[in-house]
Structure formats: structure tokens, C-alpha cells
Design an enzyme around this catalytic site. Structure first.
Site, mmCIF file in Angstrom:
data_model
loop_
_atom_site.group_PDB
_atom_site.id
_atom_site.type_symbol
_atom_site.label_atom_id
_atom_site.label_comp_id
_atom_site.label_asym_id
_atom_site.label_seq_id
_atom_site.Cartn_x
_atom_site.Cartn_y
_atom_site.Cartn_z
ATOM 1 N N GLU A 29 -4.486 -2.585 3.198
ATOM 2 C CA GLU A 29 -4.618 -1.243 2.630
ATOM 3 C C GLU A 29 -5.192 -1.351 1.218
ATOM 4 O OE1 GLU A 29 -0.552 0.002 2.953
ATOM 5 O OE2 GLU A 29 -0.620 -0.150 5.145
ATOM 6 N N LEU A 58 -3.364 2.936 6.935
ATOM 7 C CA LEU A 58 -1.979 2.633 6.558
ATOM 8 C C LEU A 58 -1.186 2.364 7.829
ATOM 9 C CD1 LEU A 58 -1.173 5.395 3.902
ATOM 10 C CD2 LEU A 58 -2.315 3.217 3.573
ATOM 11 N N GLU A 60 0.741 -1.033 9.166
ATOM 12 C CA GLU A 60 1.037 -2.467 9.013
ATOM 13 C C GLU A 60 1.004 -3.204 10.354
ATOM 14 O OE1 GLU A 60 2.666 -0.009 7.530
ATOM 15 O OE2 GLU A 60 2.206 -0.381 5.414
ATOM 16 N N GLN A 82 0.910 -4.276 1.428
ATOM 17 C CA GLN A 82 0.884 -3.791 0.042
ATOM 18 C C GLN A 82 2.174 -4.084 -0.733
ATOM 19 O OE1 GLN A 82 0.159 0.554 -0.790
ATOM 20 N NE2 GLN A 82 -1.834 -0.350 -1.206
ATOM 21 N N PHE A 83 3.306 -3.855 -0.105
ATOM 22 C CA PHE A 83 4.601 -4.294 -0.630
ATOM 23 C C PHE A 83 5.352 -4.883 0.570
ATOM 24 C CE2 PHE A 83 3.419 -1.163 -3.707
ATOM 25 C CZ PHE A 83 4.024 -1.539 -4.902
ATOM 26 N N ASP A 85 8.232 -4.620 1.359
ATOM 27 C CA ASP A 85 9.150 -3.595 1.886
ATOM 28 C C ASP A 85 8.533 -2.819 3.052
ATOM 29 O OD1 ASP A 85 10.973 -3.197 -0.987
ATOM 30 O OD2 ASP A 85 8.967 -4.021 -1.091
ATOM 31 N N ILE A 87 6.695 -4.248 5.382
ATOM 32 C CA ILE A 87 6.306 -5.214 6.403
ATOM 33 C C ILE A 87 7.033 -4.971 7.730
ATOM 34 C CG2 ILE A 87 8.012 -7.089 6.091
ATOM 35 C CD1 ILE A 87 5.528 -9.018 5.964
ATOM 36 N N PRO A 89 7.356 -2.393 9.811
ATOM 37 C CA PRO A 89 6.612 -1.867 10.962
ATOM 38 C C PRO A 89 5.813 -2.962 11.677
ATOM 39 C CG PRO A 89 6.382 -0.384 9.103
ATOM 40 C CD PRO A 89 7.066 -1.629 8.587
ATOM 41 N N HIS A 129 10.481 -0.771 -2.897
ATOM 42 C CA HIS A 129 9.420 -1.530 -3.572
ATOM 43 C C HIS A 129 9.987 -2.732 -4.314
ATOM 44 C CE1 HIS A 129 7.641 2.457 -2.948
ATOM 45 N NE2 HIS A 129 6.473 1.856 -2.953
#
Lengths: 324, 326
Positions: A29, A58, A60, A82-83, A85, A87, A89, A129
């Protein structure tokens, strides 16, 4: 040698590896036009084009699934989540597919995917995050887990990860991205996966850390040494495979261990170290292995500073373990 | 209270029938739970008795099953979501980890989440790498979830009743191999409290700490060891979160030797956590290293012989205990 930020070192590794090997592709992303939410992939799309630096939706699960397909086809994808947190999905793709392909195909299909993702607290990001989920991936058979703590290691470990044949979860301590600077070797720099680094030698107590917690460990070790406790400080650098020999050599010497991580305590990496030492080296122990960890609660927004281990908390554990 | 022998499957089914009859806010949802009565027939008879509004067939979409159950729980119902297996619940991990586990905390305790997610896990039926996993360690590492692993029909019923009445999200892990196992279950209402381990075999030489299917293997091992004059105490944890460390430590202080047995992968597993806590809190009581016997760190093999080698078996437990006792 040049002085660089941790973020700059990662960016350099990506540039060099993409230049060196045209099978390396980056996807995620905002990794293309924007250069990543933290700018780790800055300049890549301009240099290597949209075919090799791909902005994704967007999604994952889609990012990791696409990366797995690319790897099976012979590419070397480096997806960014991206974070970390976000991951979850993609958790099914990671544990049910990525971690198992090499095994399930009898070695015919290695899946050389490097999932890069920022982890950890300290940026007032709240619980979506700030998480440190390394234990989920360390527990999963078939994955390597890498967490650098310095700019030089960031470059050297990311390079090794990209050149490896197995899937790597590459966790980047985001609060150090721009705050930590250090010397980084110019040109090609490889740090082998599976080798810890003895940051400081000592005889009284072994302090083990990794990632962002190394800053707190360095601070605590310095204070402990001033109090007369000769601390040996080890940076694990990679959690899977982990460097048991380095841990064992240190335990045999000091007989006392404190392990630090910001992830929740229950079933965290500290539990594994404590269990291993209790199993394999208990006769060398002068004191129980002590864990300094995050608490077993969701990561708090307002109580962030209390939640994450800091140098005073680490120092308390050092003092108590040294005096046991 | 009079007893009768029923299967683990029927014990779970009884708990669902009784709780749905007792409390109209309890509902069941999942893939094939209604018309087909569940892939493992745990939800037998529920649709006929309680109707479509309370027993819902869902699409094959685990994330949606968990997500709608979370919404139902926030709205005041007591959903019991079935995952056809926990292997497929991995698709719902974002809902479980980022939502179910955190909502009560996020709202400062003002929103409760009386949710049960239940289903089978574990290996032993040659279902290979993607249908044989043990997920309890991931769930136990995620703060905010309760994690339950019954090993007997009585506990399956009593713990499921407690899970449904609990105001927090409970991850209820049944073992696929145990559905046909029989055992004595008291007639009528039983609720087994969370956080209380059971000493299922008394002993004084070595403590075996385990849960789920491995409890049965540990019991067989203990009986075999008894014939050699080695008295193993077997502790069935029953719930992993909350964890009854008092029972574990009391036993270890008596035997001074501990073996933790689990089916799942070793690294950062439940066995690691228990071993870590034993050495933390009973360091001076230990006469031997705390040993772990776990599944091998590999994807579960399909091959029958390799599958058997990938998880602890009775002879492995016997051998470990002998080594520890010596």
C-alpha cells in the site's frame, strides 16, 4: 562507512538488491508513488518503474497472496505491510500457504518472500499501530523472523533476507526509523541470518534483547555497569532461526539471564528463552531466567510508557537477578 | 447427581441445547450448523428446536462469521460461532485478534463481548498441513481472549456452559480426535469454572502438565509408568487463559520434576510459557530441568507414519518421564 538512519539503510538495501537482481519486486500500500507511509521505499518506483514497484489496493490478504504467487513463479517479492497490526487479514496466507509451500511441494517450490513491516510502540499509535506480534510468526513452523536494531544490521539483514530461499517476516522497529543513526558499511553488506551479536561482553549477567528494546537494554546495561554489575548484552537480531550457541555460551559464563521484549509476556519470545535455558542449561543457572515484557493487555494508548519496558524496569530486573 | 456415559460430541450438544433453552439471547451460527447439524454434528437438533432465527447457516466466510458474532455480542446477544475447524478460523484472525480481543478494553469496560467461538483443531486423522494445526498458542499470546481446551466429555459440557455464560470472548478448542470419546457426564446442569486445572492422576515422582488430547496420552503413560513403580501426577489444565499455575506449582513443589506436553509447535508454545513460569516461581524446588514434549516444528505431514512422529505419543511421554525420574 557512512552515517545513516535505520530507514535510510533499509532504503539503500532495497535500491541495491533491486539493481543487482531484476527478479526483486516491491509491492504494497502506497509503496510506489508515495514511497511508503514511512518512506522506506522512496525513489524505487522512479528508478525501477511501475512493473517492479507496485501500488496495491488496501488488501493485505491480496498483497501476500500475490507475493506468494510471484515467488512460486520465480520472482523475489518484497511486500510491505504498512503496519504489522494490519497483517492479520493476511495471516491465513502467511501461515497456511507461505510457511508451508516449500514443505508441501517436497522442496520443489521454495517461497522466497520477504514481508517487511514496521512493528512496535513508542509513537503514540494506540493498539492498532503499536503491536509486536513476532511470537505468532516465530511459533509458525516454516518462517524466518528477523528484527534489526541498528542501521548496519537493517541493511545487512534485509539484504540476506532478500537473497534467502525461505519466507522471512522482517520486522522493523518503527520508532527507531529516523531517531537512530549509525555507521553503515558502504557497498554490499550482508549480515547472516541466525547470528546474534554480543554488543557488550560481561561476566555477571546476560541481558538479551532485540529490535527497539536494544536502546533500553543499552541504557540499562550502562547504568548497571556503573553499579558494579558486569552485564553481557546480546542482540538476537534474528528470532528464527535463533542463535542458541551464543545464548548458551553466555549463560555458562554468567549463570544469570534477563530477557526483554515489548510484546505481551504470555507465550512471548522470553518464554521460549526461559524454557530453553531451564531445559538445557539449568545446572548453570544461579537465578531464574527473568522476563521483562509488555503486559498481557491490548497495547494502551495513554499508558504506552508504562506498558513498554524501559531502562529503569530493565535495571530493576538486572538488580534483582544479580542479587538472587 | 446421577451419571451416564456419553460422547464428547453429545456432551457439547447437550450444553448447547440446555443453554439455548435457558437463555433466549444464546444463538448459534456457522457453516452448515443448521440444516446439516454441523460438520461434526455438534449442533444436532438445534434448528428443529430453536428455529432459523437462533440457528443460522452462514456463507463460507470465516471472517464474516466472527465479525457478525462480534456485532451480535456487542448488541447484547450471546453468540456461539462454530468454525468448521480452527484451521479455517485463521482467516478470521483479524476479527479475533484486532476486534474480539480488544473491544472490551477499548470501551473502558462499558461494552461486554459474551462471545464463544468453538470448533475442532489438532491432528491425527491424516488431514495434512492445513487441517491439522493447533492454534491455542496464537490465541493465548493475544491478550483479551480466554482459551479453553477440554479433554473429557464432562469438561466439554461443563466448560462450554461456563463459556456461554461468560461475558468475555472465549476461544473454545475441541479436539477432532475426541468427538467420539466417551466418558461419564453428570445429568443436568453442570458448569466447570475457568482457571481450575484438574489432577487426573495422582503421583509423587514427576508432574506431567498437559491439556486436550494429550491428557489421554499422558494418562496412558502414567498407567504404564505405575507398573514400573514411577508415580506420575497428571495435571489437565482445562483452560489455558486463565491458567491455573497454583495447581501446577503445588504439584511441582511436591514432585520437584516437571514435564509439559503439548501437541502443537514448540517455539513460544504454551509449553514454553508453562516451563518459563515453573522456573520463575519454583526455581529452588526443581531437582531436574523442566522438560517439554511438543509437536515437531514442521507443517503437519500427510503420511500416516510421519504424522504419528510429528506429535507426542504415549511411548515418548513414558521415555521422557523415565529420564526425568532418573
Amino acid at each position: 562507512m557512512a552515517i545513516q538512519t535505520l530507514l535510510g539503510a533499509l532504503n539503500e538495501a532495497l535500491h541495491s538488491e533491486m539493481e543487482r537482481d531484476d527478479r526483486v519486486v516491491v509491492l504494497g500500500e502506497d509503496v510506489g508513488k508515495v514511497g511508503g507511509v514511512f518512506r522506506v521505499t522512496e525513489g524505487l518506483q522512479a528508478k525501477f518503474g511501475e512493473e517492479r514497484v507496485i501500488d496495491t489496493p488496501l488488501a493485505e490478504n491480496g498483497i501476500i497472496g500475490a507475493a506468494i504467487g510471484m515467488a512460486l513463479y520465480g520472482l523475489r517479492p518484497v511486500p510491505e505491510i504498512q503496519f504489522v497490526d494490519f497483517i492479520y487479514p493476511a495471516f491465513d496466507q502467511i501461515v497456511s500457504e507461505l510457511a508451508k509451500f516449500r514443505y508441501r511441494s517436497g522442496g520443489q517450490y521454495p517461497a522466497p518472500v520477504v514481508v517487511r513491516t514496521p512493528y512496535g510502540g513508542g509513537i503514540k499509535g494506540g493498539h492498532y499501530h503499536s503491536q509486536s506480534p513476532e511470537a505468532f510468526f516465530v511459533h509458525t513452523a516454516g518462517l524466518q523472523v528477523v528484527i534489526p536494531s541498528t542501521p548496519a544490521d537493517a541493511k545487512g539483514l534485509l539484504t540476506s533476507a532478500i537473497r534467502g530461499e525461505d519466507p522471512v517476516i522482517f520486522l522493523e522497529p518503527k520508532r527507531l526509523y529516523r531517531t537512530l543513526k549509525g555507521e553503515v558499511p558502504d557497498g554490499e553488506h550482508l549480515v547472516p541470518i541466525g547470528q546474534a551479536r554480543v554488543v557488550r561482553e560481561g561476566n555477571d549477567l546476560t541481558l538479551i534483547g532485540y529490535g527497539a528494546m536494544m536502546q533500553e537494554c543499552l541504557d540499562a546495561a550502562e547504568r548497571a555497569v556503573k553499579e558494579g554489575i558486569d552485564v553481557e548484552l546480546i542482540d538476537l537480531r534474528t528470532l528464527m532461526p535463533f542463535d542458541w550457541k551464543a545464548i548458551q555460551a553466555s549463560v555458562v559464563k554468567t549463570g544469570r539471564i534477563v530477557i526483554v521484549h515489548e510484546a505481551p509476556r504470555t507465550c512471548g519470545f522470553g518464554a521460549e528463552i526461559a524454557a530453553l535455558v531451564a531445559e538445557r542449561a539449568i545446572l548453570h543457572l544461579e537465578a531464574p531466567v527473568r522476563r521483562v515484557a509488555g503486559f498481557d493487555t491490548p497495547f494502551p494508548y495513554t499508558l504506552e510508557k508504562l506498558y513498554m519496558p524501559d531502562a529503569p524496569r530493565v535495571l530493576d530486573a538486572i538488580r534483582e537477578t544479580a542479587a538472587f | 447427581m446421577s451419571m451416564r456415559e456419553i460422547t464428547y460430541r453429545d456432551a457439547l450438544n447437550e450444553a448447547l441445547h440446555e443453554e439455548m433453552a435457558r437463555d433466549p439471547s444464546v444463538l448459534v451460527l456457522g457453516e452448515e450448523v443448521a440444516l446439516y447439524e454441523g460438520a461434526y454434528k455438534v449442533t444436532r437438533g438445534l434448528l428443529a428446536r430453536f428455529g432459523e432465527r437462533r440457528v443460522k447457516d452462514t456463507p463460507i466466510a470465516e471472517e464474516v462469521i466472527a465479525g457478525s458474532a462480534i456485532g451480535a455480542a456487542m448488541g447484547g446477544l450471546r453468540p456461539v460461532a462454530e468454525m468448521m475447524t480452527w484451521n479455517f478460523a485463521i482467516l478470521a484472525f483479524d476479527q479475533i485478534i484486532n476486534h474480539a480481543a480488544k473491544i472490551r478494553y477499548m470501551f473502558g469496560g462499558r461494552v461486554k463481548l459474551p462471545l464463544v467461538i468453538r470448533g475442532p483443531q489438532g491432528g491425527g486423522k491424516q488431514l495434512a498441513a492445513q487441517h491439522s494445526q493447533s492454534v491455542e498458542t496464537w490465541l493465548a499470546h493475544c491478550p483479551g481472549l480466554k482459551v479453553v481446551c477440554p479433554s473429557s466429555p464432562a469438561d466439554a459440557k461443563g466448560l462450554l456452559v461456563t463459556a456461554i455464560r461468560d461475558d468475555d470472548p472465549v476461544m473454545f478448542l475441541e479436539h477432532e480426535i475426541l468427538y467420539n470419546a466417551k466418558g461419564n457426564v453428570p445429568e443436568g446442569e453442570i458448569a466447570v469454572p475457568f482457571g481450575q486445572a484438574a489432577i487426573v492422576h495422582q503421583g509423587s515422582d514427576v508432574t506431567i502438565i498437559t491439556y486436550s488430547l494429550m491428557t489421554l496420552k499422558a494418562l496412558k503413560a502414567a498407567e504404564e509408568l505405575e507398573r514400573d513403580g514411577i508415580h506420575a501426577e497428571v495435571i489437565d489444565l482445562r483452560t489455558l487463559v486463565p491458567l491455573d499455575m497454583e495447581a501446577v506449582l503445588a504439584s511441582v513443589r511436591k514432585t520437584n520434576r516437571a514435564l509439559v506436553v503439548q501437541e502443537g509447535w514448540p517455539v513460544c508454545g504454551m509449553a514454553s510459557e508453562i516451563a518459563a513460569r515453573i522456573q520463575e516461581d519454583a526455581f529452588d524446588d526443581l531437582d531436574a530441568p523442566v522438560r517439554r514434549l511438543t509437536g515437531k516444528p514442521v507443517p503437519m505431514p500427510y503420511n500416516r507414519i510421519l504424522e504419528a512422529q510429528a506429535v507426542p505419543q504415549v511411548p515418548d511421554i513414558v521415555a521422557e518421564v523415565r529420564r526425568l525420574a532418573a
